[in-house]
Design a protein around this motif. Sequence first.
Motif: not given
Length: 375
Positions: A61-81
């Motif tokens: 669970l920890d790995e799945a939740i962390a991976a999902t949050r990481s993708i969400e963060t990377d998507l927001a930052e890269t789109s903004e870039l």
Amino acid sequence: MRAEAQAYADSIKQALDLLRRFLDWDRALRRLDELNNRVEDPKLWDNPKAAQAVMTERRRLDEAIAATRSIETDLAETSELIEMAEAEGDEEMASEGVAALKALADKAERDKVAALLSGEADNNDTYVEINSGAGGTESQDWASMLQRMYQRWAEKHGYKVELIDFNAGEQAGIKNATMLIKGAQAYGWAKTESGVHRLVRISPYDSAARRHTSFASVWVYPQIDDDIEIDIKESDLKIDTYRASGAGGQHVNTTDSAVRITHVPTGVIVACQNERSQHKNRATAMKMLKARLYERELAIREAAAADVEAGKSDIGWGHQIRSYVLQPYQLVKDLRTGKTSTAPADVLDGDLDPFMAAALSQRVTGDAVEVEDVD
């Protein structure tokens, strides 16, 4: 944002949506909190087996939740870039941002598939049983094509394949065959292949070169280990022995070493003839029977869950799932998901992952797809 970047972003959002639905996001967060609290309990390890199960679930669970949050963060930052780079006319930075989004889309797809392959038995080895339908040589030849297709798919994944049972057709092909495919997540990948597969082609056995339709059935079930207890009463079994068959020649057994076991209450039948010893064939057949009964229970549970959550029943044995058309045009169409390929030769050579991934995704989304069959 440029069209290419938007397409990658949309793909990532779709993967994230499926991951959240698969995890049941709010429930997963609550469950992780519960597991973290249990890990802090010094009495947890009084029962090592139960503690190990808690730790395994917590890590997953920890790995799945962390991976999902990481993708969400990377998507927001890269789109903004990318938006910032385009506003400033910095083409090089914008191109780097698009490349980063593409890499993130690939990662999101891998994480999505990994999440879909985290079921109770998904990491197990798997049996793949193929039976030809009515139609004699045509269907028997089609069954042998399917056997080769799954053999090639397994080889592409680096899996090992063991032929457990095999009955050749009178003129060509096979009446039936059972393979054991060994490798990480073999059952998880292959489990959606159970069903009826349909072939349309100009028959090589028809002197008039007419188009023929052939059917063969595939049944997939996981190999289970000794930790899973399946209660089978000896009185519920009908055990037959017979002479092993094969392609012919000196390696065909001349004794009744092959074993067929019927579980009378359910009607489940398994057979094994790959060993020369009747005792070994019986032991293997019993393992197969336990695996079939275990898969049967998993299917019942999954169907019940689907009925409760989505009001839809699972596609089961006896239902057509895919058509392979070789003439008059080239097309493979999955009738559950709508997934298609215009390269049937590649599919029959084991290029099955796109179809398997689409079927796995549909199990999570529950989205019904109305697809017309192909002639």
